[in-house]
Design a protein around this motif. Sequence first.
Motif, PDB file in Angstrom:
ATOM      1  N   VAL A 203       0.806  -1.221   0.000  1.00  0.00           N
ATOM      2  CA  VAL A 203       0.000   0.000   0.000  1.00  0.00           C
ATOM      3  C   VAL A 203       0.844   1.277   0.000  1.00  0.00           C
ATOM      4  O   VAL A 203       0.574   2.203  -0.772  1.00  0.00           O
ATOM      5  CB  VAL A 203      -0.997  -0.012   1.182  1.00  0.00           C
ATOM      6  CG1 VAL A 203      -1.696   1.341   1.327  1.00  0.00           C
ATOM      7  CG2 VAL A 203      -2.033  -1.116   0.986  1.00  0.00           C
ATOM      8  N   PRO A 204       1.886   1.411   0.858  1.00  0.00           N
ATOM      9  CA  PRO A 204       2.691   2.642   0.805  1.00  0.00           C
ATOM     10  C   PRO A 204       3.337   2.880  -0.553  1.00  0.00           C
ATOM     11  O   PRO A 204       3.532   4.038  -0.953  1.00  0.00           O
ATOM     12  CB  PRO A 204       3.751   2.409   1.894  1.00  0.00           C
ATOM     13  CG  PRO A 204       3.111   1.456   2.851  1.00  0.00           C
ATOM     14  CD  PRO A 204       2.305   0.535   1.981  1.00  0.00           C
TER      15      PRO A 204
ATOM     16  N   ASP B 136       6.510  -2.712   8.651  1.00  0.00           N
ATOM     17  CA  ASP B 136       5.935  -1.392   8.386  1.00  0.00           C
ATOM     18  C   ASP B 136       6.992  -0.386   7.957  1.00  0.00           C
ATOM     19  O   ASP B 136       6.759   0.444   7.065  1.00  0.00           O
ATOM     20  CB  ASP B 136       5.198  -0.887   9.628  1.00  0.00           C
ATOM     21  CG  ASP B 136       3.956  -1.717   9.950  1.00  0.00           C
ATOM     22  OD1 ASP B 136       3.534  -2.522   9.096  1.00  0.00           O
ATOM     23  OD2 ASP B 136       3.411  -1.564  11.065  1.00  0.00           O
ATOM     24  N   ARG B 137       8.177  -0.431   8.584  1.00  0.00           N
ATOM     25  CA  ARG B 137       9.251   0.489   8.200  1.00  0.00           C
ATOM     26  C   ARG B 137       9.755   0.191   6.798  1.00  0.00           C
ATOM     27  O   ARG B 137       9.999   1.094   6.002  1.00  0.00           O
ATOM     28  CB  ARG B 137      10.405   0.424   9.208  1.00  0.00           C
ATOM     29  CG  ARG B 137      10.069   0.953  10.580  1.00  0.00           C
ATOM     30  CD  ARG B 137      11.213   1.676  11.260  1.00  0.00           C
ATOM     31  NE  ARG B 137      12.495   1.038  11.128  1.00  0.00           N
ATOM     32  CZ  ARG B 137      12.919  -0.023  11.840  1.00  0.00           C
ATOM     33  NH1 ARG B 137      12.092  -0.580  12.709  1.00  0.00           N
ATOM     34  NH2 ARG B 137      14.124  -0.506  11.677  1.00  0.00           N
ATOM     35  N   LEU B 138       9.930  -1.078   6.502  1.00  0.00           N
ATOM     36  CA  LEU B 138      10.411  -1.460   5.170  1.00  0.00           C
ATOM     37  C   LEU B 138       9.411  -1.079   4.086  1.00  0.00           C
ATOM     38  O   LEU B 138       9.794  -0.697   2.979  1.00  0.00           O
ATOM     39  CB  LEU B 138      10.691  -2.961   5.122  1.00  0.00           C
ATOM     40  CG  LEU B 138      11.911  -3.447   5.913  1.00  0.00           C
ATOM     41  CD1 LEU B 138      11.969  -4.970   5.912  1.00  0.00           C
ATOM     42  CD2 LEU B 138      13.202  -2.864   5.351  1.00  0.00           C
ATOM     43  N   ALA B 139       8.113  -1.186   4.402  1.00  0.00           N
ATOM     44  CA  ALA B 139       7.090  -0.820   3.422  1.00  0.00           C
ATOM     45  C   ALA B 139       7.190   0.658   3.054  1.00  0.00           C
ATOM     46  O   ALA B 139       7.074   1.036   1.878  1.00  0.00           O
ATOM     47  CB  ALA B 139       5.697  -1.145   3.970  1.00  0.00           C
ATOM     48  N   LEU B 140       7.423   1.511   4.050  1.00  0.00           N
ATOM     49  CA  LEU B 140       7.537   2.949   3.794  1.00  0.00           C
ATOM     50  C   LEU B 140       8.818   3.285   3.025  1.00  0.00           C
ATOM     51  O   LEU B 140       8.789   4.043   2.049  1.00  0.00           O
ATOM     52  CB  LEU B 140       7.504   3.713   5.118  1.00  0.00           C
ATOM     53  CG  LEU B 140       6.166   3.718   5.872  1.00  0.00           C
ATOM     54  CD1 LEU B 140       6.332   4.347   7.245  1.00  0.00           C
ATOM     55  CD2 LEU B 140       5.095   4.453   5.070  1.00  0.00           C
ATOM     56  N   VAL B 141       9.929   2.708   3.458  1.00  0.00           N
ATOM     57  CA  VAL B 141      11.195   2.946   2.766  1.00  0.00           C
ATOM     58  C   VAL B 141      11.126   2.395   1.345  1.00  0.00           C
ATOM     59  O   VAL B 141      11.621   3.010   0.397  1.00  0.00           O
ATOM     60  CB  VAL B 141      12.361   2.298   3.548  1.00  0.00           C
ATOM     61  CG1 VAL B 141      13.661   2.396   2.758  1.00  0.00           C
ATOM     62  CG2 VAL B 141      12.528   2.950   4.907  1.00  0.00           C
ATOM     63  N   GLY B 142      10.478   1.250   1.203  1.00  0.00           N
ATOM     64  CA  GLY B 142      10.342   0.638  -0.110  1.00  0.00           C
ATOM     65  C   GLY B 142       9.534   1.488  -1.072  1.00  0.00           C
ATOM     66  O   GLY B 142       9.864   1.577  -2.266  1.00  0.00           O
ATOM     67  N   GLY B 143       8.488   2.126  -0.576  1.00  0.00           N
ATOM     68  CA  GLY B 143       7.698   3.008  -1.425  1.00  0.00           C
ATOM     69  C   GLY B 143       8.526   4.159  -1.972  1.00  0.00           C
ATOM     70  O   GLY B 143       8.432   4.510  -3.154  1.00  0.00           O
TER      71      GLY B 143
END
Length: 313
Positions: A13-14, A165-172
């Motif tokens: 999603v991010p 959750d942190r990886l999802a944001l950095v990944g986006g």
Amino acid sequence: MDIVFMGTPDFAVPSLEALLEIEVIKVKGVISQPDRKRGRGQKLQPTPVKKKALEYDLEVFQPEDISEGIDKLKEWAPEVIAVVAYGQILPEEVLNLPHYGCINLHSSLLPKYRGAAPIHRAIINGDQVTGVTTMKLELGMDTGDMILQQEVEITAEDTVGSLHDRLALVGGELLVQTLTAIADGSVSYQKQDDTVATYADKVDKKEGEIDWGQSAEDIWNLIRGFNPWPGSYTYYQGQRLKLWASQVVDQKKVNDKIEAGTIVELDNDLGIVVQTGKGQIALTELQPASKQKMSATDYLLGYDIKVGSKLGD
């Protein structure tokens, strides 16, 4: 640049949200896994990516098999397909359809932890650093040429949930950088070194059962690496006891006189201290069968548990 976004769970999603904020990128459509029945009521639930896409009035297509989506992809005519935790292996016809290929976001520093469960394995194995990688997809399992990487520290407070959750944001953010570089022609690719590749096999729920013969540090990592899903557990007096949090009390001491899994101390502040194969660990948050999770302090108030008792099946 016209793209199609392919993704299914919360992790993706991010990335979708980040791409929708970039002027040079136009999301023509979204492909996600079919809606599934979930929860106690077994009601049909949309995927997290579908829910987010509909908020932006994006067209969503949900084929049971991606091979059924070829005509829709040709209709959208993307220059790039961005893939984030979609959930199916893409056939060659899909990989070759966009002019710039299919770009994947993977939650590890490739070629380490190719495969299904890189976030779980990083914590379970006691890694202190992980990260995200963008790459061009090919037929192999996470073997394509790498584009960008970003390291992320794994802290002692991390669980698989918080790291996810942190990886999802950095990944986006990394995916935006990657597609922007493709759009302006500055992108470069790097071959992976297959000789140092490792694999992160899918997590089995049975792996969550604590082996008290392991070291305190390994058990601590397992509890963190299974929180919140699929959850680690042990047994006390024949009843399953889920374990949500712990801390290492002693990571070196080996005591041959005390059997691994034996409760050696009950402390309202420290928790339930257990002897392991190497060192001692304090259980600080637990969940008895059919009950809510609770602190060790609350557990000690409500349950009859004694020093010298043994955990395990």
